[in-house]
Each structure stands twice: as structure tokens, then as C-alpha cells.
Enzyme design. Structure first.
Site, PDB file in Angstrom:
ATOM      1  N   GLU A 116      -6.211  -5.930   3.705  1.00 59.62           N
ATOM      2  CA  GLU A 116      -6.224  -7.171   2.900  1.00 59.62           C
ATOM      3  C   GLU A 116      -7.387  -7.183   1.911  1.00 59.62           C
ATOM      4  OE1 GLU A 116      -4.201 -10.042   3.513  1.00 59.62           O
ATOM      5  OE2 GLU A 116      -3.331  -9.626   5.499  1.00 59.62           O
ATOM      6  N   THR A 131       0.830  -1.214   0.000  1.00 62.92           N
ATOM      7  CA  THR A 131       0.000   0.000   0.000  1.00 62.92           C
ATOM      8  C   THR A 131       0.863   1.262   0.000  1.00 62.92           C
ATOM      9  OG1 THR A 131      -1.632  -1.224   1.276  1.00 62.92           O
ATOM     10  CG2 THR A 131      -1.846   1.171   1.272  1.00 62.92           C
ATOM     11  N   ILE A 160       2.065  -0.017   7.000  1.00 64.86           N
ATOM     12  CA  ILE A 160       2.762  -1.297   6.907  1.00 64.86           C
ATOM     13  C   ILE A 160       2.946  -1.916   8.296  1.00 64.86           C
ATOM     14  CG2 ILE A 160       4.830  -2.465   6.020  1.00 64.86           C
ATOM     15  CD1 ILE A 160       2.923  -1.006   3.915  1.00 64.86           C
TER      16      ILE A 160
HETATM   17  P1  TGC Z   1      -6.407  -8.852 -11.822  1.00 66.89           P
HETATM   18  O1  TGC Z   1      -6.360  -8.443 -13.242  1.00 66.89           O
HETATM   19  O2  TGC Z   1      -7.632  -9.492 -11.270  1.00 66.89           O
HETATM   20  O3  TGC Z   1      -5.183  -9.798 -11.491  1.00 66.89           O
HETATM   21  C1  TGC Z   1      -3.858  -9.459 -11.796  1.00 66.89           C
HETATM   22  C2  TGC Z   1      -3.037 -10.706 -11.659  1.00 66.89           C
HETATM   23  O4  TGC Z   1      -3.105 -11.184 -10.295  1.00 66.89           O
HETATM   24  C3  TGC Z   1      -3.734 -12.474 -10.260  1.00 66.89           C
HETATM   25  N1  TGC Z   1      -4.636 -12.447  -9.100  1.00 66.89           N
HETATM   26  C4  TGC Z   1      -4.515 -13.227  -8.050  1.00 66.89           C
HETATM   27  N2  TGC Z   1      -3.670 -14.206  -7.786  1.00 66.89           N
HETATM   28  C5  TGC Z   1      -3.819 -14.816  -6.618  1.00 66.89           C
HETATM   29  N3  TGC Z   1      -4.736 -14.465  -5.709  1.00 66.89           N
HETATM   30  C6  TGC Z   1      -5.607 -13.456  -5.945  1.00 66.89           C
HETATM   31  N4  TGC Z   1      -6.510 -13.084  -5.028  1.00 66.89           N
HETATM   32  C7  TGC Z   1      -5.521 -12.798  -7.168  1.00 66.89           C
HETATM   33  N5  TGC Z   1      -6.218 -11.799  -7.726  1.00 66.89           N
HETATM   34  C8  TGC Z   1      -5.656 -11.597  -8.920  1.00 66.89           C
HETATM   35  C9  TGC Z   1      -4.470 -12.623 -11.549  1.00 66.89           C
HETATM   36  O5  TGC Z   1      -4.615 -13.974 -11.910  1.00 66.89           O
HETATM   37  C10 TGC Z   1      -3.565 -11.873 -12.481  1.00 66.89           C
HETATM   38  O6  TGC Z   1      -2.448 -12.714 -12.761  1.00 66.89           O
HETATM   39  P2  TGC Z   1      -1.734 -12.650 -14.188  1.00 66.89           P
HETATM   40  O7  TGC Z   1      -0.651 -13.685 -14.092  1.00 66.89           O
HETATM   41  O8  TGC Z   1      -2.817 -12.987 -15.175  1.00 66.89           O
HETATM   42  O9  TGC Z   1      -1.230 -11.249 -14.353  1.00 66.89           O
HETATM   43  O10 TGC Z   1      -6.070  -7.600 -10.985  1.00 66.89           O
HETATM   44  P3  TGC Z   1      -6.913  -6.398 -10.872  1.00 66.89           P
HETATM   45  O11 TGC Z   1      -6.035  -5.226 -11.182  1.00 66.89           O
HETATM   46  O12 TGC Z   1      -8.215  -6.497 -11.587  1.00 66.89           O
HETATM   47  O13 TGC Z   1      -7.232  -6.454  -9.303  1.00 66.89           O
HETATM   48  C11 TGC Z   1      -8.070  -5.534  -8.820  1.00 66.89           C
HETATM   49  C12 TGC Z   1      -8.238  -5.733  -7.326  1.00 66.89           C
HETATM   50  C13 TGC Z   1      -9.001  -4.518  -6.850  1.00 66.89           C
HETATM   51  C14 TGC Z   1      -9.047  -6.990  -7.051  1.00 66.89           C
HETATM   52  C15 TGC Z   1      -6.868  -5.840  -6.628  1.00 66.89           C
HETATM   53  O14 TGC Z   1      -6.071  -4.754  -6.967  1.00 66.89           O
HETATM   54  C16 TGC Z   1      -7.025  -5.936  -5.114  1.00 66.89           C
HETATM   55  O15 TGC Z   1      -7.196  -7.002  -4.553  1.00 66.89           O
HETATM   56  N6  TGC Z   1      -6.950  -4.760  -4.401  1.00 66.89           N
HETATM   57  C17 TGC Z   1      -6.940  -4.751  -2.945  1.00 66.89           C
HETATM   58  C18 TGC Z   1      -5.557  -4.424  -2.473  1.00 66.89           C
HETATM   59  C19 TGC Z   1      -5.239  -5.089  -1.177  1.00 66.89           C
HETATM   60  O16 TGC Z   1      -5.832  -6.083  -0.770  1.00 66.89           O
HETATM   61  N7  TGC Z   1      -4.261  -4.580  -0.482  1.00 66.89           N
HETATM   62  C20 TGC Z   1      -3.803  -5.175   0.731  1.00 66.89           C
HETATM   63  C21 TGC Z   1      -2.467  -4.613   1.158  1.00 66.89           C
HETATM   64  S1  TGC Z   1      -1.596  -5.662   2.268  1.00 66.89           S
HETATM   65  C22 TGC Z   1      -2.452  -5.621   3.682  1.00 66.89           C
HETATM   66  O17 TGC Z   1      -3.490  -5.077   3.817  1.00 66.89           O
HETATM   67  C23 TGC Z   1      -1.824  -6.352   4.774  1.00 66.89           C
HETATM   68  S2  TGC Z   1      -2.596  -6.199   6.279  1.00 66.89           S
HETATM   69  C24 TGC Z   1      -1.527  -7.138   7.141  1.00 66.89           C
HETATM   70  C25 TGC Z   1      -1.985  -7.534   8.473  1.00 66.89           C
HETATM   71  O18 TGC Z   1      -2.629  -8.597   8.610  1.00 66.89           O
HETATM   72  O19 TGC Z   1      -1.613  -6.828   9.442  1.00 66.89           O
HETATM   73  P1  FAD Z   2      -9.032   3.309  -0.318  1.00 65.44           P
HETATM   74  O1  FAD Z   2      -8.549   2.348  -1.337  1.00 65.44           O
HETATM   75  O2  FAD Z   2      -8.782   4.751  -0.549  1.00 65.44           O
HETATM   76  O3  FAD Z   2     -10.598   3.074  -0.105  1.00 65.44           O
HETATM   77  C1  FAD Z   2     -11.425   3.984   0.622  1.00 65.44           C
HETATM   78  C2  FAD Z   2     -12.873   3.517   0.449  1.00 65.44           C
HETATM   79  O4  FAD Z   2     -13.232   3.546  -0.936  1.00 65.44           O
HETATM   80  C3  FAD Z   2     -13.102   2.083   0.902  1.00 65.44           C
HETATM   81  O5  FAD Z   2     -14.375   1.957   1.478  1.00 65.44           O
HETATM   82  C4  FAD Z   2     -13.041   1.296  -0.391  1.00 65.44           C
HETATM   83  O6  FAD Z   2     -13.743   0.072  -0.336  1.00 65.44           O
HETATM   84  C5  FAD Z   2     -13.704   2.273  -1.341  1.00 65.44           C
HETATM   85  N1  FAD Z   2     -13.332   2.026  -2.732  1.00 65.44           N
HETATM   86  C6  FAD Z   2     -12.100   2.076  -3.303  1.00 65.44           C
HETATM   87  N2  FAD Z   2     -12.153   1.745  -4.596  1.00 65.44           N
HETATM   88  C7  FAD Z   2     -13.453   1.471  -4.858  1.00 65.44           C
HETATM   89  C8  FAD Z   2     -14.161   1.071  -6.025  1.00 65.44           C
HETATM   90  N3  FAD Z   2     -13.537   0.838  -7.190  1.00 65.44           N
HETATM   91  N4  FAD Z   2     -15.492   0.880  -5.931  1.00 65.44           N
HETATM   92  C9  FAD Z   2     -16.125   1.065  -4.746  1.00 65.44           C
HETATM   93  N5  FAD Z   2     -15.527   1.443  -3.616  1.00 65.44           N
HETATM   94  C10 FAD Z   2     -14.191   1.653  -3.674  1.00 65.44           C
HETATM   95  N6  FAD Z   2      -0.934  -2.516   3.568  1.00 65.44           N
HETATM   96  C11 FAD Z   2       0.215  -3.166   3.239  1.00 65.44           C
HETATM   97  O7  FAD Z   2       0.658  -3.134   2.101  1.00 65.44           O
HETATM   98  N7  FAD Z   2       0.899  -3.882   4.184  1.00 65.44           N
HETATM   99  C12 FAD Z   2       0.485  -3.961   5.471  1.00 65.44           C
HETATM  100  O8  FAD Z   2       1.137  -4.631   6.300  1.00 65.44           O
HETATM  101  C13 FAD Z   2      -0.716  -3.275   5.844  1.00 65.44           C
HETATM  102  N8  FAD Z   2      -1.116  -3.286   7.146  1.00 65.44           N
HETATM  103  C14 FAD Z   2      -2.164  -2.471   7.512  1.00 65.44           C
HETATM  104  C15 FAD Z   2      -2.446  -2.315   8.882  1.00 65.44           C
HETATM  105  C16 FAD Z   2      -3.465  -1.440   9.275  1.00 65.44           C
HETATM  106  C17 FAD Z   2      -3.720  -1.212  10.742  1.00 65.44           C
HETATM  107  C18 FAD Z   2      -4.249  -0.777   8.301  1.00 65.44           C
HETATM  108  C19 FAD Z   2      -5.376   0.141   8.722  1.00 65.44           C
HETATM  109  C20 FAD Z   2      -3.980  -0.943   6.960  1.00 65.44           C
HETATM  110  C21 FAD Z   2      -2.912  -1.756   6.548  1.00 65.44           C
HETATM  111  N9  FAD Z   2      -2.549  -1.870   5.196  1.00 65.44           N
HETATM  112  C22 FAD Z   2      -1.406  -2.550   4.838  1.00 65.44           C
HETATM  113  C23 FAD Z   2      -3.233  -1.052   4.195  1.00 65.44           C
HETATM  114  C24 FAD Z   2      -4.568  -1.635   3.731  1.00 65.44           C
HETATM  115  O9  FAD Z   2      -4.376  -2.759   2.936  1.00 65.44           O
HETATM  116  C25 FAD Z   2      -5.315  -0.526   2.976  1.00 65.44           C
HETATM  117  O10 FAD Z   2      -5.759   0.398   3.953  1.00 65.44           O
HETATM  118  C26 FAD Z   2      -6.481  -1.065   2.178  1.00 65.44           C
HETATM  119  O11 FAD Z   2      -6.022  -1.818   1.081  1.00 65.44           O
HETATM  120  C27 FAD Z   2      -7.416   0.052   1.681  1.00 65.44           C
HETATM  121  O12 FAD Z   2      -6.710   1.080   1.101  1.00 65.44           O
HETATM  122  P2  FAD Z   2      -6.991   2.615   1.547  1.00 65.44           P
HETATM  123  O13 FAD Z   2      -6.957   2.671   3.023  1.00 65.44           O
HETATM  124  O14 FAD Z   2      -6.076   3.461   0.778  1.00 65.44           O
HETATM  125  O15 FAD Z   2      -8.507   2.885   1.135  1.00 65.44           O
END
Ligand code: TGC
Ligand code: FAD
Length: 390
Positions: free
Chosen positions: A369, A138, A169
């Protein structure tokens, strides 16, 4: 092995379906949480300090990278990993977060996409808890849409030079190694950046009202130079971070049920003891409806989690199925926590009970996530074939 407290909340008897090893690890982690987490977690939450003292014990029990094979990892089942997340998050989401980041977001990608040298160098020490990792995807302006990230890497002689910022992070200030996702020639690649690398700094994000017993940081890379063997060689594009997130989201969909179970148990106990008007509040139909609803949603969530674990073990679990689990179980856990809070009345807002802490933590779990909305839209795309993201 003696069990110091009752088995996990298990209205449907899912424990009957577990292997002896799965039961044993769940019971052992339950004891750890009862003895070492629950007695002190309220103070940590209030002070905003991480519960790092349990890390050596978690490592000793083989919890870090427990679902991975080889390189010092325990090689247990997906079900065992899920059960462990459920038990840890019954204590606190921050403790489960530590395990998720270490095992699923850093060790998994090294195992899946790293070179043999990277696996040998990092995995045994990470499994032993001697090296802590963090996962930098992120950015300040790119959360739900990581594809837009601005962080870049460029090749310069025998090094890569990284520039950019990663925000929110987990464990960012204490990590010995950061897995940083950056664009190299426009393509997303993973880099293992060691603490102390020139040009790499981090600071802790303060004033959080959620996940207070977990460190959250911003990472800054200013011409940060890393050796060329720091890049994960076997993955390019969003598949790297999203594939890793798939693993962690699986743990979260189990973990959230642990937080919900803790809230349910606290609410049930409170309701049977708190007398208002003529009887304990558990004797009023409105309270019973709340308790029944909570128990039913937790039990349904456990069935979903168990089925996803079966699919995962058979190698057939799709990202969309994981999205359904993460979306549903976290959403329901948050609802359970809010309902439990209402049953506790004014006492529900104090840290003398676990409910408000879980409720506040679950607000983060709902967002990280992949937010609730992102998982909903992932499922929408799956069933309609039309992407509503952009
Ligand atoms: P898309 O075109 O769907 O996919 C791109 C490539 O990725 C592959 N793929 C996956 N592979 C495994 N697992 C999944 N869930 C996958 N989703 C997609 C896909 O097959 C493709 O591969 P390739 O080889 O064909 O290129 O990607 P997109 O751009 O349409 O995705 C859109 C979207 C919104 C779903 C994606 O960007 C997304 O999931 N956004 C959310 C971001 C997110 O979850 N951030 C989390 C940050 S880390 C965090 O929060 C840690 S918290 C840690 C803690 O527990 O403290
Ligand atoms: P945004 O993406 O700006 O979203 C804001 C709002 O808009 C949300 O309600 C969302 O659902 C909505 N929204 C966005 N796009 C759309 C759409 N296309 N259509 C409809 N609604 C939409 N990240 C890491 O990489 N590593 C980590 O270890 C990690 N740890 C974290 C720990 C904590 C305590 C927190 C709070 C976050 C952490 N994150 C980490 C980040 C986390 O993954 C992001 O906060 C999360 O992915 C959402 O991103 P954002 O906060 O920028 O919200």
C-alpha cells in the site's frame, strides 16, 4: 451487550469521543478476534493457511464495505471503519488485510467508479461475503511505480482482451472477481475479471515469512477475454487505483496500531511476570523506558488516526495526510514490535507469543500500500513542491 474482555488499549481515553455505534462495533469485533482469531491464528501462521472460517462472521457483522453507503453496505463512519481495522489487526494483519482488500480496494472502486449494473451485481454479494474480491495493481517489475505497468487491454468486438501479469495479489487464488488495472490505448483502466474467465490463471506465492495467514498470488492474463461491460466506466488514469488505495491506507494506519497494541500488551504482561536477578524485569528502568516509549508511540498514533478520521468524515482528508498516517503509524508499530520482541528474550521468537508473528507481518505492512519511502517522498513533494520520485 456484554463485553467479554477489556476495552482496546486506550491510555488517552479516546473511547470517550466515540459514538455509541462506534463503541458497539469495536467491542463486537474485539470479541470476535478474542474468541475466533487469537486462539487459532498461531497455527494458521505456522501452517501458512488463511483464516477463511471467520469470513461469514465478518460479513454478518457488516464489516465488508462498512464505510460505503447503499447496495447492502453498512454505511458506518470512517472512525468505525478505523476502529474495526485496529481490532482486526490486533488479531493478525492478514485478517485486517482481507477486510481492506474486500471493502476498500474492490468494493470502494466499484461503488465510486462502477456502472449501476456493476454496483447492483457485485456489491450486495461482496458485502455478504458471498463473493470475494482481489485488487491487481502491482506487477513483477512495477511495484512502487504502477504508472509503468505493462498489462494491456484491447478492444475486440464486444470484448476486451487482457494480457499481462499481476504479482503479490492478496486473495488472488480464492477471489471470485479480480479488479485488474491495465492500459487501454495507453490509459489505465479497471476491469472486473471473473474467476474462470478464459485466459486467466493464478497461483499462490509460497515460502513467505510474513503475512503467512493470508493468501498472496500471481495472476496471469494470456489473451484473457472479458465482456465489454467489465470495465469500470467512470475512472481513467492512476486516480482509480490511487483513490482506492487512499481508502485502504486509511484502514492500515489504524490497523497497525492494533498489531502494536497486541505486542505492547504481551510485553507488559511478560515483563511483570518474568523474574531475572532480584525482581520482575518490569522493575528495571531500562524495561520501563521501553514500555513507556511503546505506549507513548501507540497513543500518539491513535491521536493521529482519530484526527484523520475526523478530516475524512468532513471530506477534507488529503492523500498527503493519509501518507503521514500510514508512514508514521506503521513505522512506529514495527518499532514497538521489535522492542516487545526484545523484552520477551528468547521466548520472543516463538509462536507461543503473538509478538514475532506481528513483527514479521508488519514487515509486509511497511511495504505494501505504498512503501515507507514512497509515503515519505509523497510528503516531501507536498511540502517542497518538488517531486523526488524520478
Ligand atoms: P500523481 O501524479 O501524484 O497522481 C496521479 C493521479 O492520481 C491522483 N492521486 C490520488 N488520488 C487519490 N488518492 C491518492 N493517494 C492519490 N495520489 C494521487 C492524482 O490526483 C492524479 O489524478 P489526476 O486525475 O490528476 O490524474 O501520481 P504519481 O505518478 O506522481 O504517483 C507516484 C506515487 C509513487 C505516489 C504512486 O505511484 C504511488 O502511490 N505508488 C505506490 C504504489 C502502491 O501503493 N501500490 C500498492 C499496491 S496495492 C497493495 O499493496 C494492496 S495490499 C492489500 C492488503 O492489504 O493485503
Ligand atoms: P519496489 O517498488 O521495487 O521497491 C523496493 C525498494 O525501493 C523499497 O524500499 C522502495 O521504497 C524503494 N524505492 C522504490 N522507488 C523509490 C524511489 N523513487 N525513491 C526511493 N526509494 C524507492 N499489490 C497489489 O496490487 N495488490 C495486492 O493485493 C497486494 N498485496 C500484497 C501482499 C503482500 C504480502 C505483499 C508483500 C505485497 C502486496 N502487494 C500487493 C504489492 C505491494 O504493494 C508492493 O510490494 C509495493 O507496492 C512495493 O513494490 P515492490 O515490492 O515492487 O518494491
Amino acid at each position: 451487550m456484554s463485553v467479554s474482555s477489556p476495552p482496546p488499549l486506550d491510555f488517552l481515553g479516546l473511547r470517550d469521543l466515540l459514538s455509541p455505534e462506534e463503541r458497539m462495533v469495536a467491542d463486537a469485533v474485539r470479541r470476535l478476534v478474542d474468541e475466533r482469531v487469537i486462539p487459532v491464528i498461531g497455527q494458521h501462521f505456522e501452517r501458512g493457511t488463511s483464516l477463511l472460517e471467520v469470513v461469514p462472521e465478518m460479513a454478518g457483522m457488516g464489516l465488508f464495505g462498512m464505510h460505503l453507503q447503499g447496495y447492502g453496505c453498512a454505511g458506518m463512519s470512517s472512525t468505525a471503519y478505523g476502529l474495526v481495522c485496529q481490532e482486526l489487526e490486533r488479531g493478525d494483519s492478514g485478517v485486517r488485510s482481507f477486510c481492506s482488500v474486500q471493502g476498500s480496494l474492490v468494493m470502494f472502486p466499484i461503488r465510486a467508479f462502477g456502472s449501476e449494473e456493476q454496483k447492483l451485481r457485485w456489491l450486495p454479494k461482496m458485502a455478504a461475503g458471498e463473493v470475494i474480491g482481489c485488487f491487481g495493481l502491482t506487477e513483477p517489475d512495477f511495484g512502487s511505480n504502477p504508472a509503468g505497468m505493462l498489462t494491456t487491454a484491447r478492444k475486440d468486438g464486444g470484448s476486451y482482451v487482457i494480457n499481462g501479469r499481476k504479482r503479490w495479489i492478496t486473495n488472488g487464488t480464492i477471489a471470485d472477481v479480480a479488479l485488474v488495472w491495465a492500459k487501454l490505448d495507453g490509459k489505465i483502466r479497471g476491469f472486473l475479471v471473473e474467476k474462470g474467465a478464459p485466459g486467466f490463471t493464478s497461483y499462490e506465492i509460497e515460502h513467505k515469512m510474513s503475512l503467512r495467514a493470508s493468501i498472496t498470488a500471481e495472476l496471469i492474463f494470456e489473451d484473457c477475454r472479458v465482456p465489454e461491460d467489465s470495465m469500470l466506466p467512470d475512472v481513467e488514469g492512476l486516480r482509480g487505483p490511487l483513490g482506492s488505495l487512499n481508502e485502504a491506507r486509511f484502514g492500515i494506519l489504524w490497523g497497525a496500531l492494533g498489531a502494536a497494541a497486541a505486542c505492547y500488551e504481551a510485553a507488559l504482561d511478560y515483563a511483570t511476570n518474568r523474574v531475572q536477578f532480584s525482581r520482575p524485569i518490569a522493575g528495571y528502568q531500562l524495561t520501563q523506558e521501553k514500555l513507556v516509549q511503546m505506549l507513548t508511540e501507540i497513543s500518539k498514533g491513535q491521536l493521529l488516526a482519530y484526527r484523520l478520521a475526523q478530516l475524512k468524515e468532513a471530506g477534507r482528508c488529503t492523500p498527503a495526510q493519509i501518507s503521514m498516517g500510514k508512514m508514521n503509524n506503521v513505522r512506529q508499530a514495527l518499532e514497538v514490535a521489535r522492542t516487545a520482541r526484545s523484552i520477551l528474550g528468547a521466548n520472543g521468537i516463538t509462536l507461543d507469543y503473538p509478538v514475532i508473528r506481528h513483527l514479521l507481518n508488519l514487515e509486509t505492512v511497511y511495504t505494501y500500500e505504498g512503501t515507507n519511502e514512497i509515503h515519505l517522498l509523497t510528503l516531501g513533494r507536498e511540502i517542497t513542491g518538488i517531486s523526488a520520485f524520478e
